[in-house]
Design a protein around this motif. Structure first.
Motif, PDB file in Angstrom:
ATOM      1  N   TRP A   3       0.820  -1.206   0.000  1.00  2.54           N
ATOM      2  CA  TRP A   3       0.000   0.000   0.000  1.00  2.54           C
ATOM      3  C   TRP A   3       0.856   1.259   0.000  1.00  2.54           C
ATOM      4  O   TRP A   3       1.875   1.332   0.686  1.00  2.54           O
ATOM      5  CB  TRP A   3      -0.929  -0.004   1.207  1.00  2.54           C
ATOM      6  CG  TRP A   3      -1.968  -1.067   1.103  1.00  2.54           C
ATOM      7  CD1 TRP A   3      -1.960  -2.300   1.700  1.00  2.54           C
ATOM      8  CD2 TRP A   3      -3.142  -1.006   0.302  1.00  2.54           C
ATOM      9  NE1 TRP A   3      -3.074  -3.011   1.330  1.00  2.54           N
ATOM     10  CE2 TRP A   3      -3.828  -2.238   0.478  1.00  2.54           C
ATOM     11  CE3 TRP A   3      -3.712  -0.043  -0.540  1.00  2.54           C
ATOM     12  CZ2 TRP A   3      -5.030  -2.524  -0.165  1.00  2.54           C
ATOM     13  CZ3 TRP A   3      -4.909  -0.323  -1.171  1.00  2.54           C
ATOM     14  CH2 TRP A   3      -5.557  -1.546  -0.985  1.00  2.54           C
ATOM     15  N   GLN A   4       0.422   2.234  -0.789  1.00  2.02           N
ATOM     16  CA  GLN A   4       1.092   3.530  -0.881  1.00  2.02           C
ATOM     17  C   GLN A   4       0.043   4.629  -0.676  1.00  2.02           C
ATOM     18  O   GLN A   4      -1.039   4.574  -1.257  1.00  2.02           O
ATOM     19  CB  GLN A   4       1.727   3.712  -2.273  1.00  2.02           C
ATOM     20  CG  GLN A   4       2.590   2.561  -2.742  1.00  2.02           C
ATOM     21  CD  GLN A   4       3.983   2.624  -2.166  1.00  2.02           C
ATOM     22  OE1 GLN A   4       4.354   3.577  -1.506  1.00  2.02           O
ATOM     23  NE2 GLN A   4       4.771   1.589  -2.410  1.00  2.02           N
ATOM     24  N   PRO A   5       0.329   5.635   0.135  1.00  2.00           N
ATOM     25  CA  PRO A   5      -0.639   6.717   0.314  1.00  2.00           C
ATOM     26  C   PRO A   5      -0.714   7.589  -0.934  1.00  2.00           C
ATOM     27  O   PRO A   5       0.315   7.929  -1.525  1.00  2.00           O
ATOM     28  CB  PRO A   5      -0.088   7.493   1.508  1.00  2.00           C
ATOM     29  CG  PRO A   5       1.378   7.204   1.500  1.00  2.00           C
ATOM     30  CD  PRO A   5       1.549   5.821   0.941  1.00  2.00           C
ATOM     31  N   THR A   6      -1.928   7.933  -1.322  1.00  2.00           N
ATOM     32  CA  THR A   6      -2.111   8.838  -2.460  1.00  2.00           C
ATOM     33  C   THR A   6      -2.675  10.181  -2.021  1.00  2.00           C
ATOM     34  O   THR A   6      -2.570  11.168  -2.736  1.00  2.00           O
ATOM     35  CB  THR A   6      -3.007   8.186  -3.526  1.00  2.00           C
ATOM     36  OG1 THR A   6      -2.981   8.970  -4.711  1.00  2.00           O
ATOM     37  CG2 THR A   6      -4.454   8.023  -3.064  1.00  2.00           C
ATOM     38  N   THR A   8      -3.624  12.337   1.987  1.00  2.00           N
ATOM     39  CA  THR A   8      -3.774  12.313   3.441  1.00  2.00           C
ATOM     40  C   THR A   8      -4.214  13.684   3.933  1.00  2.00           C
ATOM     41  O   THR A   8      -4.118  14.693   3.222  1.00  2.00           O
ATOM     42  CB  THR A   8      -2.460  11.963   4.171  1.00  2.00           C
ATOM     43  OG1 THR A   8      -1.499  12.999   3.922  1.00  2.00           O
ATOM     44  CG2 THR A   8      -1.901  10.622   3.732  1.00  2.00           C
ATOM     45  N   TRP A  87      -9.407   0.794   8.938  1.00  2.00           N
ATOM     46  CA  TRP A  87      -9.221   0.769   7.489  1.00  2.00           C
ATOM     47  C   TRP A  87     -10.409   0.054   6.847  1.00  2.00           C
ATOM     48  O   TRP A  87     -10.881  -0.960   7.370  1.00  2.00           O
ATOM     49  CB  TRP A  87      -7.945   0.027   7.117  1.00  2.00           C
ATOM     50  CG  TRP A  87      -6.693   0.808   7.380  1.00  2.00           C
ATOM     51  CD1 TRP A  87      -5.892   0.728   8.486  1.00  2.00           C
ATOM     52  CD2 TRP A  87      -6.108   1.792   6.528  1.00  2.00           C
ATOM     53  NE1 TRP A  87      -4.832   1.599   8.373  1.00  2.00           N
ATOM     54  CE2 TRP A  87      -4.938   2.271   7.176  1.00  2.00           C
ATOM     55  CE3 TRP A  87      -6.447   2.324   5.285  1.00  2.00           C
ATOM     56  CZ2 TRP A  87      -4.120   3.248   6.627  1.00  2.00           C
ATOM     57  CZ3 TRP A  87      -5.623   3.291   4.726  1.00  2.00           C
ATOM     58  CH2 TRP A  87      -4.480   3.753   5.391  1.00  2.00           C
ATOM     59  N   ALA A 161      -6.735   9.102   5.485  1.00  2.00           N
ATOM     60  CA  ALA A 161      -5.839   8.730   4.389  1.00  2.00           C
ATOM     61  C   ALA A 161      -6.586   7.898   3.360  1.00  2.00           C
ATOM     62  O   ALA A 161      -7.536   7.186   3.680  1.00  2.00           O
ATOM     63  CB  ALA A 161      -4.639   7.941   4.921  1.00  2.00           C
ATOM     64  N   GLU A 163      -5.237   5.181   0.387  1.00  2.00           N
ATOM     65  CA  GLU A 163      -4.065   4.481  -0.119  1.00  2.00           C
ATOM     66  C   GLU A 163      -4.430   3.641  -1.334  1.00  2.00           C
ATOM     67  O   GLU A 163      -5.576   3.210  -1.481  1.00  2.00           O
ATOM     68  CB  GLU A 163      -3.460   3.584   0.967  1.00  2.00           C
ATOM     69  CG  GLU A 163      -2.881   4.364   2.130  1.00  2.00           C
ATOM     70  CD  GLU A 163      -2.085   3.500   3.096  1.00  2.00           C
ATOM     71  OE1 GLU A 163      -1.320   4.069   3.901  1.00  2.00           O
ATOM     72  OE2 GLU A 163      -2.223   2.260   3.052  1.00  2.00           O
ATOM     73  N   SER A 165      -2.890   0.418  -4.089  1.00  2.00           N
ATOM     74  CA  SER A 165      -1.956  -0.673  -4.305  1.00  2.00           C
ATOM     75  C   SER A 165      -1.838  -0.912  -5.806  1.00  2.00           C
ATOM     76  O   SER A 165      -2.803  -0.721  -6.548  1.00  2.00           O
ATOM     77  CB  SER A 165      -2.451  -1.946  -3.617  1.00  2.00           C
ATOM     78  OG  SER A 165      -1.554  -3.013  -3.824  1.00  2.00           O
ATOM     79  N   VAL A 172       7.533   9.192  -1.249  1.00  2.00           N
ATOM     80  CA  VAL A 172       6.350   9.590  -0.497  1.00  2.00           C
ATOM     81  C   VAL A 172       6.770  10.778   0.364  1.00  2.00           C
ATOM     82  O   VAL A 172       7.532  10.615   1.324  1.00  2.00           O
ATOM     83  CB  VAL A 172       5.805   8.444   0.366  1.00  2.00           C
ATOM     84  CG1 VAL A 172       4.656   8.932   1.247  1.00  2.00           C
ATOM     85  CG2 VAL A 172       5.359   7.277  -0.510  1.00  2.00           C
ATOM     86  N   THR A 237       3.084   7.709   8.519  1.00  2.00           N
ATOM     87  CA  THR A 237       2.567   7.657   7.152  1.00  2.00           C
ATOM     88  C   THR A 237       3.226   6.497   6.403  1.00  2.00           C
ATOM     89  O   THR A 237       4.449   6.382   6.382  1.00  2.00           O
ATOM     90  CB  THR A 237       2.853   8.979   6.417  1.00  2.00           C
ATOM     91  OG1 THR A 237       2.247  10.057   7.141  1.00  2.00           O
ATOM     92  CG2 THR A 237       2.305   8.949   5.008  1.00  2.00           C
ATOM     93  N   SER A 238       2.428   5.661   5.782  1.00  2.00           N
ATOM     94  CA  SER A 238       2.946   4.469   5.093  1.00  2.00           C
ATOM     95  C   SER A 238       3.992   4.850   4.050  1.00  2.00           C
ATOM     96  O   SER A 238       3.743   5.708   3.199  1.00  2.00           O
ATOM     97  CB  SER A 238       1.804   3.719   4.405  1.00  2.00           C
ATOM     98  OG  SER A 238       0.830   3.312   5.327  1.00  2.00           O
TER      99      SER A 238
END
Length: 371
Positions: A3-6, A8, A87, A161, A163, A165, A172, A237-238
């Motif tokens: 997972w990547q934050p897009t 927040t 989540w 947030a 996120e 994938s 980031v 933050t991831s």
């Protein structure tokens, strides 16, 4: 899934603030921009500052008019305990760089507006569950037209947030700051970057926030200090790889009016606070960039202007990458004042054009930051 934050936002405490009436049998919709894309998406919902559990009766995520219901550990509804977050389960939904991601939440029970941020969201004008409705029954709000007025990006309650994938982010970047940050230059910076760059630029600004001191009791929504919330909002933050410290001037401007005068820092104290944040970021392996403090209006007095200039001088000579927000916005005739064409009206916050200029300045820094 990786997972990547897009997108927040920094959640803050609206208990005791008369910002919004409570929710009950109402649907809220939040529309936020994606900085990187992917083929699955999930959302983090926070009840960090609630005094009671928050019941989510139904939720959905939409992109480009396609909506998918979300579940929580396989269940349609969830109860988020006070002080915690949840989540959503992943949904298979394509998200592209710059897409608008919509998150709908139906709140069936009386729920205070306690954990939130941002400036704009929609709440349904009719009771009941209208999650995923293509004709959402709400009054429309929008940004001021380009070049005038305040930049007021979307945010809202509970949504901390989003996120994705399916994309390996090249970087980031978390932007820690106050109202000028919250007003959107991180999102505008992300929009300027090419989709192929795969760089997430994330907003963790809180209006009224300071580096050294938590919010005064009269204004809890101004949040915990940058030093207090750094672990949650940056290190928490991831996949974070870099941080931008852009706290502007609340440490200098608020004491004596909205906060005790004794909290006014010397230039050395303020610089030391920046150094503490830099040291903590460096110890965590993060790259660091700074932003100079923008003009704060000469009405604040010469002593405070001298503090601002001394801190900016340190930022420019600290050896770290920096975006010179001060130079971008200041008046050529009076460097203590924001240029009139970039002023939202209070001589301290930039308008939409000014926010775009800050985004341009930061977009120029990012390639150097990533070397």
């Amino acid at each position: 899934m990786r997972w990547q934050p897009t997108w927040t936002q920094a959640m803050t405490d609206f208990r005791g603030e008369d910002e919004e009436p409570p929710f009950a049998d109402v649907t809220v919709r939040m529309t936020v921009p994606a900085s990187i894309g992917g083929h699955h998406v999930r959302a983090e919902l926070s009840n960090r500052f609630g005094d009671e559990p928050a019941v989510i009766g139904h939720g959905a995520i939409g992109v480009g008019g396609r909506w998918l219901d979300v579940t929580f550990d396989g269940q349609r509804t969830t109860k988020i305990p006070a002080g915690e977050s949840r989540w959503t389960d992943p949904v298979e939904l394509a998200v592209g760089h710059g897409d608008h991601v919509e998150v709908d939440l139906y709140l069936p029970e009386p729920t205070p507006y306690a954990t939130a941020n941002g400036f704009r969201f929609q709440r349904s004008t009719t009771p009941g569950d209208v999650v995923g409705s293509r004709r959402f029954p709400a009054a429309e709000t929008g940004l001021a037209s380009e070049g005038t007025g305040w930049s007021l990006p979307s945010g809202g309650p509970f949504l901390r947030a989003v996120e994705v994938s399916g994309t390996e982010a090249a970087a980031v970047i978390v932007c820690l700051g106050a109202s000028i940050t919250t007003m959107g230059w991180p999102q505008l910076t992300a929009a300027r970057l090419p989709a192929g760059a795969r760089i997430a630029v994330l907003n963790r600004g809180i209006p009224g926030n300071r580096i050294r001191h938590d919010a005064p009791s009269a204004h809890p929504s101004w949040g915990r200090s940058g030093l207090s919330r750094f672990d949650d909002d940056v290190l928490g933050t991831s996949g974070v790889t870099h941080v931008v410290l852009a706290h502007a001037g609340n440490d200098i401007g608020l004491p004596g009016d909205h906060a005790p005068l004794g909290e006014l820092p010397t230039a050395a104290q303020q610089i030391d606070a920046y150094r503490q944040l830099v040291d903590r970021a460096t110890a965590a392996g993060l790259g660091v960039a700074l932003a100079t403090i923008t003009p704060m209006a000469p009405e604040l007095g010469d002593d405070r202007e001298l503090i601002r200039r001394a801190v900016n001088d340190w930022i420019r000579t600290s050896g770290h990458e920096y975006a010179d927000f001060d130079a971008v916005l200041r008046s050529a005739a009076d460097p203590a004042r924001m240029a009139a064409e970039y002023d939202a009206g209070d001589h301290q916050h930039p308008n939409v054009t000014g926010e775009n200029l800050l985004a341009g300045a930061m977009a120029e820094v990012i390639p150097r930051l990533l070397r």
